[in-house]
Design a protein around this motif. Sequence first.
Motif, PDB file in Angstrom:
ATOM      1  N   ALA A   3       0.819  -1.316  -0.034  1.00 46.15           N
ATOM      2  CA  ALA A   3      -0.030   0.126   0.029  1.00 46.15           C
ATOM      3  C   ALA A   3       0.714   1.383  -0.013  1.00 46.15           C
ATOM      4  CB  ALA A   3      -0.960   0.100   1.240  1.00 46.15           C
ATOM      5  N   PHE A   4       2.122   1.157  -0.394  1.00 49.02           N
ATOM      6  CA  PHE A   4       2.973   2.191  -0.530  1.00 49.02           C
ATOM      7  C   PHE A   4       3.803   2.138  -1.645  1.00 49.02           C
ATOM      8  CE2 PHE A   4       3.047   2.301   4.194  1.00 49.02           C
ATOM      9  CZ  PHE A   4       2.621   3.902   4.354  1.00 49.02           C
ATOM     10  N   VAL A   5       4.147   3.446  -2.479  1.00 52.74           N
ATOM     11  CA  VAL A   5       5.090   3.431  -3.387  1.00 52.74           C
ATOM     12  C   VAL A   5       6.546   3.940  -2.799  1.00 52.74           C
ATOM     13  CG1 VAL A   5       5.700   4.802  -5.435  1.00 52.74           C
ATOM     14  CG2 VAL A   5       3.263   4.534  -4.834  1.00 52.74           C
ATOM     15  N   TYR A   6       7.339   2.944  -2.939  1.00 53.99           N
ATOM     16  CA  TYR A   6       8.666   3.059  -2.680  1.00 53.99           C
ATOM     17  C   TYR A   6       9.642   3.482  -3.716  1.00 53.99           C
ATOM     18  CZ  TYR A   6       7.100   0.175   1.258  1.00 53.99           C
ATOM     19  OH  TYR A   6       6.442  -0.235   2.189  1.00 53.99           O
ATOM     20  N   VAL A   7      10.513   4.173  -3.122  1.00 50.88           N
ATOM     21  CA  VAL A   7      11.565   4.765  -4.402  1.00 50.88           C
ATOM     22  C   VAL A   7      13.000   4.479  -3.805  1.00 50.88           C
ATOM     23  CG1 VAL A   7      12.424   6.890  -5.405  1.00 50.88           C
ATOM     24  CG2 VAL A   7       9.961   6.851  -4.946  1.00 50.88           C
ATOM     25  N   TRP A   8      13.582   3.952  -4.587  1.00 50.58           N
ATOM     26  CA  TRP A   8      15.169   3.831  -4.037  1.00 50.58           C
ATOM     27  C   TRP A   8      16.058   4.782  -4.815  1.00 50.58           C
ATOM     28  CZ3 TRP A   8      18.134   0.293  -1.564  1.00 50.58           C
ATOM     29  CH2 TRP A   8      19.537   0.336  -2.054  1.00 50.58           C
ATOM     30  N   PHE A   9      16.807   5.309  -4.180  1.00 53.28           N
ATOM     31  CA  PHE A   9      17.997   6.138  -4.525  1.00 53.28           C
ATOM     32  C   PHE A   9      19.339   5.657  -4.312  1.00 53.28           C
ATOM     33  CE2 PHE A   9      21.119   9.724  -3.776  1.00 53.28           C
ATOM     34  CZ  PHE A   9      21.180  10.105  -5.197  1.00 53.28           C
ATOM     35  N   HIS A  10      20.073   5.758  -5.094  1.00 52.34           N
ATOM     36  CA  HIS A  10      21.636   5.500  -4.658  1.00 52.34           C
ATOM     37  C   HIS A  10      22.606   6.339  -5.730  1.00 52.34           C
ATOM     38  CE1 HIS A  10      25.511   3.440  -4.766  1.00 52.34           C
ATOM     39  NE2 HIS A  10      24.810   2.582  -3.502  1.00 52.34           N
ATOM     40  N   PRO A  11      23.566   6.855  -4.919  1.00 51.96           N
ATOM     41  CA  PRO A  11      24.340   8.166  -5.921  1.00 51.96           C
ATOM     42  C   PRO A  11      24.942   7.664  -6.771  1.00 51.96           C
ATOM     43  CG  PRO A  11      25.334   7.668  -3.587  1.00 51.96           C
ATOM     44  CD  PRO A  11      23.893   6.994  -3.556  1.00 51.96           C
TER      45      PRO A  11
END
Length: 174
Positions: A3-11
Motif C-alpha cells: 500500500a505504499f510507493v517505494y523509491v530507491w535512490f543510490h548516488p
Amino acid sequence: PNAFVYVWFHPENTAPQWALPQLQELDDEGWTNARYTEHLVPAHVQDICENSCDPVHFQYVHRQPGVPPSTVTIEDNGRILHLNTDASESDYPSQLHATVFSPGFALVRNTYGPGAEMVMYNSAQPVSRHETLMRWTLTVRREIEDVAGDDVMRGIIDGLSDDYPIWANKVHKQ
C-alpha cells in the motif's frame, strides 16, 4: 507493494540491493483494514532503525514490566536486523519478531495467542540529517479487532511520544 510507493535512490545509480517483504495480511480477509499514522520526528534515520531492535528500552522508555528474553541478530549483508523476544512467561504473554531493513523499513509481528496477532511496519524516510518522517501501518487479526485495533494504534502513537524526548535531545556522533 504494501500500500505504499517505494523509491530507491543510490548516488551511483545502482539497482536496489534487497527486496522488501510483501505483507500478505494486507490482502487477507482474516485481517483488519490497515490503520495509518505519520509523524515527523527529530531523529536521524539510523536512530529509528536502532530503536526498533533495542529490547531494553521497552522497559525504561515505554514502561513495560521487564525485558523479556531477547536475541538480536544481523544478517551477513549487514543490512537486515532481527529482534526476537519471548515474553511467554510474563503477565501479558507475547512473542515479537522485528525485522529491520536498514535504514528505512521495519516490520514487527506480535503474537499474543491463537488468533491474537498484530503486524505493523514503519517506513522511515529521512527528510534531513536530523529529521525523519515515520509512516506506521498496522493491521490485527479480525478476532481481536474490537479489543485491540484502535487501542494498539493509540499505543503506537503514545510510544512515539515516549521516544520523542530522547530523539529530540540525542547527539549523533560520527
